[in-house]
Motif scaffolding. Structure first.
Motif, PDB file in Angstrom:
ATOM      1  N   ILE A   1       1.053   5.008   8.856  1.00 34.60           N
ATOM      2  CA  ILE A   1       0.550   4.800   7.453  1.00 34.60           C
ATOM      3  C   ILE A   1       1.103   5.529   6.419  1.00 34.60           C
ATOM      4  CG2 ILE A   1      -1.515   4.387   5.917  1.00 34.60           C
ATOM      5  CD1 ILE A   1      -3.276   3.967   8.222  1.00 34.60           C
ATOM      6  N   CYS A   2       2.044   4.873   5.630  1.00 36.46           N
ATOM      7  CA  CYS A   2       2.724   5.357   4.594  1.00 36.46           C
ATOM      8  C   CYS A   2       1.996   5.431   3.156  1.00 36.46           C
ATOM      9  CB  CYS A   2       4.159   5.161   4.347  1.00 36.46           C
ATOM     10  SG  CYS A   2       4.627   3.314   4.304  1.00 36.46           S
ATOM     11  N   PHE A   3       1.316   4.348   2.712  1.00 37.97           N
ATOM     12  CA  PHE A   3       0.844   4.155   1.553  1.00 37.97           C
ATOM     13  C   PHE A   3      -0.483   3.396   1.708  1.00 37.97           C
ATOM     14  CE2 PHE A   3       0.059   1.569  -2.393  1.00 37.97           C
ATOM     15  CZ  PHE A   3       0.033   2.799  -3.261  1.00 37.97           C
ATOM     16  N   GLU A   4      -1.540   3.740   1.127  1.00 36.15           N
ATOM     17  CA  GLU A   4      -2.869   3.012   1.043  1.00 36.15           C
ATOM     18  C   GLU A   4      -3.258   2.709  -0.468  1.00 36.15           C
ATOM     19  OE1 GLU A   4      -5.999   4.175   3.712  1.00 36.15           O
ATOM     20  OE2 GLU A   4      -4.856   5.693   4.150  1.00 36.15           O
ATOM     21  N   ASN A   5      -3.740   1.323  -0.744  1.00 40.83           N
ATOM     22  CA  ASN A   5      -4.204   0.977  -1.859  1.00 40.83           C
ATOM     23  C   ASN A   5      -5.582   0.578  -1.668  1.00 40.83           C
ATOM     24  OD1 ASN A   5      -5.234  -0.379  -4.386  1.00 40.83           O
ATOM     25  ND2 ASN A   5      -3.043  -1.000  -4.652  1.00 40.83           N
ATOM     26  N   GLU A   6      -6.603   1.259  -1.581  1.00 42.03           N
ATOM     27  CA  GLU A   6      -7.999   1.241  -1.341  1.00 42.03           C
ATOM     28  C   GLU A   6      -8.652   0.254  -2.241  1.00 42.03           C
ATOM     29  OE1 GLU A   6     -10.150   4.675  -0.698  1.00 42.03           O
ATOM     30  OE2 GLU A   6      -8.759   5.504   0.702  1.00 42.03           O
ATOM     31  N   ALA A   7      -8.167   0.085  -3.606  1.00 42.33           N
ATOM     32  CA  ALA A   7      -8.436  -0.515  -4.598  1.00 42.33           C
ATOM     33  C   ALA A   7      -8.504  -2.100  -4.026  1.00 42.33           C
ATOM     34  CB  ALA A   7      -8.304  -0.336  -5.879  1.00 42.33           C
ATOM     35  N   MET A   8      -7.236  -2.427  -3.668  1.00 42.81           N
ATOM     36  CA  MET A   8      -6.808  -3.769  -3.213  1.00 42.81           C
ATOM     37  C   MET A   8      -7.193  -4.023  -1.833  1.00 42.81           C
ATOM     38  SD  MET A   8      -3.087  -4.024  -5.182  1.00 42.81           S
ATOM     39  CE  MET A   8      -3.063  -5.813  -4.427  1.00 42.81           C
ATOM     40  N   GLY A   9      -7.826  -2.942  -1.169  1.00 46.44           N
ATOM     41  CA  GLY A   9      -8.110  -3.263   0.437  1.00 46.44           C
ATOM     42  C   GLY A   9      -6.742  -3.463   1.286  1.00 46.44           C
ATOM     43  N   ILE A  10      -5.779  -2.873   0.842  1.00 43.37           N
ATOM     44  CA  ILE A  10      -4.475  -2.831   1.759  1.00 43.37           C
ATOM     45  C   ILE A  10      -3.855  -1.731   1.895  1.00 43.37           C
ATOM     46  CG2 ILE A  10      -3.846  -5.233   0.822  1.00 43.37           C
ATOM     47  CD1 ILE A  10      -1.703  -3.661  -0.985  1.00 43.37           C
ATOM     48  N   TYR A  11      -2.937  -1.682   2.997  1.00 44.89           N
ATOM     49  CA  TYR A  11      -2.119  -0.439   3.216  1.00 44.89           C
ATOM     50  C   TYR A  11      -0.803  -0.743   3.696  1.00 44.89           C
ATOM     51  CZ  TYR A  11      -3.754  -0.819   8.318  1.00 44.89           C
ATOM     52  OH  TYR A  11      -3.843  -1.063   9.370  1.00 44.89           O
ATOM     53  N   PHE A  12       0.115   0.266   3.789  1.00 46.33           N
ATOM     54  CA  PHE A  12       1.306  -0.138   4.464  1.00 46.33           C
ATOM     55  C   PHE A  12       1.609   0.952   5.453  1.00 46.33           C
ATOM     56  CE2 PHE A  12       1.532  -1.755   0.249  1.00 46.33           C
ATOM     57  CZ  PHE A  12       2.485  -2.731   0.298  1.00 46.33           C
ATOM     58  N   ILE A  13       2.375   0.217   6.363  1.00 46.27           N
ATOM     59  CA  ILE A  13       2.803   1.170   7.491  1.00 46.27           C
ATOM     60  C   ILE A  13       4.493   1.330   7.439  1.00 46.27           C
ATOM     61  CG2 ILE A  13       0.776   0.856   8.960  1.00 46.27           C
ATOM     62  CD1 ILE A  13       2.327  -1.073  10.662  1.00 46.27           C
ATOM     63  N   ALA A  14       5.099   2.433   7.968  1.00 47.30           N
ATOM     64  CA  ALA A  14       6.615   2.472   8.022  1.00 47.30           C
ATOM     65  C   ALA A  14       6.990   2.533   9.377  1.00 47.30           C
ATOM     66  CB  ALA A  14       7.054   3.668   7.336  1.00 47.30           C
ATOM     67  N   ASP A  15       8.020   1.404   9.595  1.00 43.88           N
ATOM     68  CA  ASP A  15       8.733   1.514  11.087  1.00 43.88           C
ATOM     69  C   ASP A  15       9.794   2.648  11.318  1.00 43.88           C
ATOM     70  OD1 ASP A  15      11.152   0.800  10.058  1.00 43.88           O
ATOM     71  OD2 ASP A  15      11.148  -0.944  10.964  1.00 43.88           O
ATOM     72  N   PRO A  16      10.029   2.889  12.490  1.00 40.88           N
ATOM     73  CA  PRO A  16      10.950   4.114  12.640  1.00 40.88           C
ATOM     74  C   PRO A  16      12.163   4.176  11.821  1.00 40.88           C
ATOM     75  CG  PRO A  16      10.389   2.877  14.806  1.00 40.88           C
ATOM     76  CD  PRO A  16       9.933   1.925  13.704  1.00 40.88           C
ATOM     77  N   ASP A  17      12.656   3.141  11.345  1.00 40.55           N
ATOM     78  CA  ASP A  17      13.793   3.138  10.118  1.00 40.55           C
ATOM     79  C   ASP A  17      13.328   3.159   9.036  1.00 40.55           C
ATOM     80  OD1 ASP A  17      16.557   2.660  11.739  1.00 40.55           O
ATOM     81  OD2 ASP A  17      15.106   1.256  12.677  1.00 40.55           O
ATOM     82  N   GLY A  18      12.006   3.375   8.493  1.00 40.15           N
ATOM     83  CA  GLY A  18      11.393   3.528   7.189  1.00 40.15           C
ATOM     84  C   GLY A  18      11.239   2.065   6.259  1.00 40.15           C
ATOM     85  N   TYR A  19      11.459   1.003   7.039  1.00 39.41           N
ATOM     86  CA  TYR A  19      10.925  -0.039   6.430  1.00 39.41           C
ATOM     87  C   TYR A  19       9.247  -0.215   6.229  1.00 39.41           C
ATOM     88  CZ  TYR A  19      15.542  -1.991   7.527  1.00 39.41           C
ATOM     89  OH  TYR A  19      17.010  -2.005   7.514  1.00 39.41           O
ATOM     90  N   TRP A  20       8.729  -0.462   5.264  1.00 43.92           N
ATOM     91  CA  TRP A  20       7.364  -0.629   4.899  1.00 43.92           C
ATOM     92  C   TRP A  20       6.958  -2.170   5.234  1.00 43.92           C
ATOM     93  CZ3 TRP A  20       5.030   1.820  -0.024  1.00 43.92           C
ATOM     94  CH2 TRP A  20       5.433   3.035  -0.063  1.00 43.92           C
ATOM     95  N   ILE A  21       5.853  -2.231   6.053  1.00 42.10           N
ATOM     96  CA  ILE A  21       5.216  -3.417   6.337  1.00 42.10           C
ATOM     97  C   ILE A  21       3.815  -3.231   5.685  1.00 42.10           C
ATOM     98  CG2 ILE A  21       4.214  -4.797   8.285  1.00 42.10           C
ATOM     99  CD1 ILE A  21       6.662  -2.786   9.835  1.00 42.10           C
ATOM    100  N   GLU A  22       3.365  -4.130   4.904  1.00 37.35           N
ATOM    101  CA  GLU A  22       2.139  -4.351   4.336  1.00 37.35           C
ATOM    102  C   GLU A  22       1.010  -5.086   5.523  1.00 37.35           C
ATOM    103  OE1 GLU A  22       0.072  -6.200   0.325  1.00 37.35           O
ATOM    104  OE2 GLU A  22       1.983  -6.890   0.806  1.00 37.35           O
ATOM    105  N   ILE A  23      -0.171  -4.247   5.495  1.00 38.88           N
ATOM    106  CA  ILE A  23      -1.192  -4.859   6.242  1.00 38.88           C
ATOM    107  C   ILE A  23      -2.488  -5.617   5.191  1.00 38.88           C
ATOM    108  CG2 ILE A  23      -2.690  -4.167   8.016  1.00 38.88           C
ATOM    109  CD1 ILE A  23      -0.131  -4.113   8.736  1.00 38.88           C
ATOM    110  N   ILE A  24      -2.860  -6.633   5.401  1.00 39.17           N
ATOM    111  CA  ILE A  24      -3.637  -7.061   4.475  1.00 39.17           C
ATOM    112  C   ILE A  24      -4.737  -7.956   5.310  1.00 39.17           C
ATOM    113  CG2 ILE A  24      -1.797  -7.524   2.555  1.00 39.17           C
ATOM    114  CD1 ILE A  24      -1.748 -10.637   3.478  1.00 39.17           C
ATOM    115  N   PRO A  25      -6.025  -8.114   4.915  1.00 41.96           N
ATOM    116  CA  PRO A  25      -7.107  -8.787   5.542  1.00 41.96           C
ATOM    117  C   PRO A  25      -6.729 -10.346   5.594  1.00 41.96           C
ATOM    118  CG  PRO A  25      -7.871  -8.134   3.427  1.00 41.96           C
ATOM    119  CD  PRO A  25      -6.571  -7.446   3.490  1.00 41.96           C
ATOM    120  N   ALA A  26      -7.158 -10.715   6.793  1.00 37.54           N
ATOM    121  CA  ALA A  26      -6.969 -12.383   7.136  1.00 37.54           C
ATOM    122  C   ALA A  26      -7.634 -13.063   5.900  1.00 37.54           C
ATOM    123  CB  ALA A  26      -7.289 -12.471   8.355  1.00 37.54           C
TER     124      ALA A  26
END
Length: 122
Positions: A97-122
């Motif tokens: 996990i590299c960034f969290e936005n609790e107000a929006m209910g989302i967060y980001f993870i970073a892959d081994p090369d540093g690309y960010w991936i947003e995780i959102i509720p379905a």
């Protein structure tokens, strides 16, 4: 004329490490791979097994740097998940996990090369 998404591409420095990450973190599996006849590149097309959209990981043999310049990393992929709590716990355990936005209910993870991936509720 009608266009539809086929895939997105990310270049990676260690294909095996990236394949393991995407399978563990997001459940993606390689649907197919293609290797250049001269060994100069390998493409791996990952699928979630649900949608037709794929993620293409590209490994380049002659890439001499140990990372890619991701600029401000404002571009990203987004994945919807049916259980945010379980996903967040898994990603916290993985330490990605590299960034969290609790107000929006989302967060980001970073892959081994540093690309960010947003995780959102379905």
């Amino acid at each position: 004329m009608k266009f539809s998404f086929a895939h997105n591409n990310l270049n990676v420095t260690d294909l095996d490490k990236s394949l393991r990450f995407y399978e563990e973190a997001l459940g993606l599996k390689a649907a197919r791979t293609k290797e250049a006849s001269d060994g100069s590149f390998i493409l791996a097309f990952l699928t979630d097994g649900v949608t037709p959209h794929q993620l293409e990981l590209t490994w380049l043999r002659d890439w001499e740097k140990d990372s890619y310049d991701l600029g401000d990393n404002e571009f990203h992929l987004a994945f919807a998940v049916d259980d945010m709590e379980a996903a967040h716990a898994k990603h916290r355990e993985m330490g990605c996990i590299c960034f969290e936005n609790e107000a929006m209910g989302i967060y980001f993870i970073a892959d081994p090369d540093g690309y960010w991936i947003e995780i959102i509720p379905a």
